[in-house]
Design a protein around this motif. Structure first.
Motif, PDB file in Angstrom:
ATOM      1  N   GLU A  28       6.119  23.249  -2.678  1.00  0.00           N
ATOM      2  CA  GLU A  28       5.830  21.912  -3.179  1.00  0.00           C
ATOM      3  C   GLU A  28       4.345  21.608  -3.033  1.00  0.00           C
ATOM      4  O   GLU A  28       3.836  21.464  -1.924  1.00  0.00           O
ATOM      5  N   ALA A  29       3.672  21.534  -4.169  1.00  0.00           N
ATOM      6  CA  ALA A  29       2.259  21.162  -4.170  1.00  0.00           C
ATOM      7  C   ALA A  29       2.150  19.651  -4.074  1.00  0.00           C
ATOM      8  O   ALA A  29       2.860  18.924  -4.772  1.00  0.00           O
ATOM      9  N   VAL A  30       1.270  19.172  -3.213  1.00  0.00           N
ATOM     10  CA  VAL A  30       1.130  17.733  -2.976  1.00  0.00           C
ATOM     11  C   VAL A  30      -0.351  17.364  -3.020  1.00  0.00           C
ATOM     12  O   VAL A  30      -1.183  18.015  -2.375  1.00  0.00           O
ATOM     13  N   ALA A  31      -0.673  16.343  -3.798  1.00  0.00           N
ATOM     14  CA  ALA A  31      -2.051  15.852  -3.857  1.00  0.00           C
ATOM     15  C   ALA A  31      -2.039  14.332  -3.771  1.00  0.00           C
ATOM     16  O   ALA A  31      -1.088  13.688  -4.221  1.00  0.00           O
ATOM     17  N   GLN A  32      -3.089  13.772  -3.205  1.00  0.00           N
ATOM     18  CA  GLN A  32      -3.161  12.321  -3.005  1.00  0.00           C
ATOM     19  C   GLN A  32      -4.566  11.806  -3.289  1.00  0.00           C
ATOM     20  O   GLN A  32      -5.544  12.547  -3.195  1.00  0.00           O
ATOM     21  N   THR A  33      -4.632  10.534  -3.630  1.00  0.00           N
ATOM     22  CA  THR A  33      -5.902   9.830  -3.758  1.00  0.00           C
ATOM     23  C   THR A  33      -5.810   8.502  -3.020  1.00  0.00           C
ATOM     24  O   THR A  33      -4.761   7.851  -3.041  1.00  0.00           O
ATOM     25  N   SER A  34      -6.880   8.122  -2.373  1.00  0.00           N
ATOM     26  CA  SER A  34      -6.913   6.834  -1.667  1.00  0.00           C
ATOM     27  C   SER A  34      -7.656   5.778  -2.484  1.00  0.00           C
ATOM     28  O   SER A  34      -7.832   4.651  -2.024  1.00  0.00           O
ATOM     29  N   THR A  35      -8.072   6.152  -3.690  1.00  0.00           N
ATOM     30  CA  THR A  35      -8.744   5.189  -4.559  1.00  0.00           C
ATOM     31  C   THR A  35      -7.693   4.509  -5.420  1.00  0.00           C
ATOM     32  O   THR A  35      -7.360   4.963  -6.517  1.00  0.00           O
ATOM     33  N   VAL A  36      -7.136   3.438  -4.865  1.00  0.00           N
ATOM     34  CA  VAL A  36      -6.040   2.706  -5.507  1.00  0.00           C
ATOM     35  C   VAL A  36      -6.396   1.224  -5.529  1.00  0.00           C
ATOM     36  O   VAL A  36      -6.905   0.677  -4.543  1.00  0.00           O
ATOM     37  N   SER A  37      -6.122   0.575  -6.632  1.00  0.00           N
ATOM     38  CA  SER A  37      -6.381  -0.858  -6.756  1.00  0.00           C
ATOM     39  C   SER A  37      -5.196  -1.520  -7.443  1.00  0.00           C
ATOM     40  O   SER A  37      -4.323  -0.853  -7.997  1.00  0.00           O
ATOM     41  N   GLY A  38      -5.186  -2.857  -7.410  1.00  0.00           N
ATOM     42  CA  GLY A  38      -4.118  -3.563  -8.099  1.00  0.00           C
ATOM     43  C   GLY A  38      -3.745  -4.860  -7.417  1.00  0.00           C
ATOM     44  O   GLY A  38      -4.317  -5.239  -6.383  1.00  0.00           O
ATOM     45  N   SER A  39      -2.769  -5.543  -8.002  1.00  0.00           N
ATOM     46  CA  SER A  39      -2.344  -6.832  -7.461  1.00  0.00           C
ATOM     47  C   SER A  39      -0.978  -7.204  -8.007  1.00  0.00           C
ATOM     48  O   SER A  39      -0.461  -6.579  -8.943  1.00  0.00           O
ATOM     49  N   LEU A  40      -0.396  -8.239  -7.404  1.00  0.00           N
ATOM     50  CA  LEU A  40       0.866  -8.810  -7.866  1.00  0.00           C
ATOM     51  C   LEU A  40       0.940 -10.244  -7.358  1.00  0.00           C
ATOM     52  O   LEU A  40       0.195 -10.653  -6.469  1.00  0.00           O
ATOM     53  N   THR A  41       1.859 -10.988  -7.916  1.00  0.00           N
ATOM     54  CA  THR A  41       2.066 -12.379  -7.510  1.00  0.00           C
ATOM     55  C   THR A  41       3.504 -12.577  -7.076  1.00  0.00           C
ATOM     56  O   THR A  41       4.446 -12.148  -7.764  1.00  0.00           O
ATOM     57  N   VAL A  42       3.672 -13.208  -5.922  1.00  0.00           N
ATOM     58  CA  VAL A  42       5.007 -13.495  -5.378  1.00  0.00           C
ATOM     59  C   VAL A  42       5.257 -14.996  -5.475  1.00  0.00           C
ATOM     60  O   VAL A  42       4.402 -15.807  -5.095  1.00  0.00           O
ATOM     61  N   SER A  43       6.422 -15.369  -5.981  1.00  0.00           N
ATOM     62  CA  SER A  43       6.816 -16.780  -6.025  1.00  0.00           C
ATOM     63  C   SER A  43       8.217 -16.916  -5.432  1.00  0.00           C
ATOM     64  O   SER A  43       8.935 -15.930  -5.281  1.00  0.00           O
ATOM     65  N   GLY A  44       8.594 -18.149  -5.078  1.00  0.00           N
ATOM     66  CA  GLY A  44       9.906 -18.392  -4.499  1.00  0.00           C
ATOM     67  C   GLY A  44       9.840 -18.551  -2.998  1.00  0.00           C
ATOM     68  O   GLY A  44       8.777 -18.767  -2.407  1.00  0.00           O
ATOM     69  N   ASP A  45      11.014 -18.399  -2.363  1.00  0.00           N
ATOM     70  CA  ASP A  45      11.094 -18.508  -0.903  1.00  0.00           C
ATOM     71  C   ASP A  45      12.134 -17.519  -0.398  1.00  0.00           C
ATOM     72  O   ASP A  45      12.610 -16.661  -1.156  1.00  0.00           O
ATOM     73  N   SER A  46      12.491 -17.621   0.888  1.00  0.00           N
ATOM     74  CA  SER A  46      13.378 -16.637   1.500  1.00  0.00           C
ATOM     75  C   SER A  46      14.760 -16.578   0.852  1.00  0.00           C
ATOM     76  O   SER A  46      15.501 -15.611   1.047  1.00  0.00           O
ATOM     77  N   SER A  47      15.131 -17.599   0.085  1.00  0.00           N
ATOM     78  CA  SER A  47      16.420 -17.566  -0.603  1.00  0.00           C
ATOM     79  C   SER A  47      16.360 -16.692  -1.859  1.00  0.00           C
ATOM     80  O   SER A  47      17.393 -16.333  -2.435  1.00  0.00           O
ATOM     81  N   GLY A  48      15.167 -16.333  -2.261  1.00  0.00           N
ATOM     82  CA  GLY A  48      15.004 -15.485  -3.427  1.00  0.00           C
ATOM     83  C   GLY A  48      13.568 -15.448  -3.898  1.00  0.00           C
ATOM     84  O   GLY A  48      12.977 -16.499  -4.177  1.00  0.00           O
ATOM     85  N   TYR A  49      12.986 -14.255  -3.932  1.00  0.00           N
ATOM     86  CA  TYR A  49      11.601 -14.110  -4.366  1.00  0.00           C
ATOM     87  C   TYR A  49      11.544 -13.453  -5.749  1.00  0.00           C
ATOM     88  O   TYR A  49      12.417 -12.671  -6.117  1.00  0.00           O
ATOM     89  N   GLN A  50      10.506 -13.768  -6.472  1.00  0.00           N
ATOM     90  CA  GLN A  50      10.241 -13.137  -7.749  1.00  0.00           C
ATOM     91  C   GLN A  50       8.819 -12.589  -7.720  1.00  0.00           C
ATOM     92  O   GLN A  50       7.888 -13.278  -7.293  1.00  0.00           O
ATOM     93  N   VAL A  51       8.679 -11.343  -8.166  1.00  0.00           N
ATOM     94  CA  VAL A  51       7.363 -10.707  -8.210  1.00  0.00           C
ATOM     95  C   VAL A  51       6.959 -10.537  -9.669  1.00  0.00           C
ATOM     96  O   VAL A  51       7.724 -10.018 -10.480  1.00  0.00           O
ATOM     97  N   THR A  52       5.771 -10.993 -10.008  1.00  0.00           N
ATOM     98  CA  THR A  52       5.285 -10.904 -11.392  1.00  0.00           C
ATOM     99  C   THR A  52       3.856 -10.370 -11.417  1.00  0.00           C
ATOM    100  O   THR A  52       3.204 -10.246 -10.366  1.00  0.00           O
ATOM    101  N   GLY A  53       3.371 -10.078 -12.630  1.00  0.00           N
ATOM    102  CA  GLY A  53       1.985  -9.637 -12.797  1.00  0.00           C
ATOM    103  C   GLY A  53       1.645  -8.405 -12.004  1.00  0.00           C
ATOM    104  O   GLY A  53       0.577  -8.312 -11.396  1.00  0.00           O
TER     105      GLY A  53
END
Length: 237
Positions: free
Chosen positions: A83-108
């Motif tokens: 099993e050949a394995v390669a990795q990069t630590s140059t990672v970017s991005g984002s997301l938005t979380v809405s809601g509360d502990s009764s139910g969360y939604q992740v968008t964007g």
């Protein structure tokens, strides 16, 4: 004299063959290893509850995040694949979380990995696996297509109070080599201190993205690839 010359030549050939055989056994024997798949880390002591203000808000990828691939390769004369394995630590991005502990939604959801930063992290005795990285770079034409990007409009998250890991999934689009395909990423997520940690993977066939398995001497590479990631995100102010 002629007989002695023939014997000497035969002896030299035998030595070369034996040396080559020994080198082959050394290079391509079971003296190889691959790191285990990425998993969630042990949370810090302060990770037992949701951060102040809850999980709702904008989250951005921060340091410590990695992404990479796993692919099987078979060396000539071997019966078990490596099993050949390669990795990069140059990672970017984002997301938005809405809601509360009764139910969360992740968008964007948007994550980008710089494939030009990929480096092999497995090992094969007697072989410089870093040479593989140059083959991969050429096959994927990374000068023209340096990034891989995953985008999803939303993701599913079960109800949680932030005290333990949860299963998450997101159906979205993955772009590699200038080709975009529908994929579904599955992952586990948890609070780790003030950060959200997400570890997951998705499977693809590289030929679906116009990439042929790298042509490596003495090695056959599968077209099936597992993409894995470990993301740490911090909440924006």
């Amino acid at each position: 004299m002629r007989n002695r010359l023939v014997v000497a030549v035969a002896a030299c050939i035998a030595v070369v063959v034996l040396a080559s055989g020994a080198a082959y056994v050394y290079f391509f024997s079971g003296l190889r290893s691959s790191p285990s798949p990425l998993t969630l880390s042990t949370p810090s002591a302060s990770a037992s509850a949701a951060p102040a203000g809850g999980l709702a808000g904008n989250w951005t990828v921060t340091t410590g995040s990695v992404a990479g691939y796993r692919v099987k390769e078979l060396f000539v004369g071997e019966t078990s694949k490596h099993e050949a394995v390669a990795q990069t630590s140059t990672v970017s991005g984002s997301l938005t979380v809405s809601g509360d502990s009764s139910g969360y939604q992740v968008t964007g959801i948007t994550f980008t990995a710089a494939l030009t930063g990929l480096h092999s992290v497995d090992s094969v005795a007697g072989r410089n696996v870093v040479q593989r990285d140059s083959y991969v770079s050429r096959q994927m034409n990374l000068q023209q297509f340096p990034n891989a990007t995953f985008m999803a409009s939303s993701g599913s998250v079960p109800a949680t109070d932030g005290s333990g890991a949860v299963d998450v999934s997101a159906a979205g689009k993955l772009t590699i080599h200038g080709v975009t395909r529908d994929v579904t990423a599955t992952a586990r997520a948890q609070l780790n201190g003030s950060k959200i940690e997400i570890v997951g993977n998705l499977s693809i066939d590289m030929t679906d993205y116009g990439v042929s398995p790298p042509s490596v001497p003495f090695t056959t590479v599968d077209s099936q690839v597992t993409i894995e990631f470990q993301l740490f995100l911090t909440k924006s102010a």
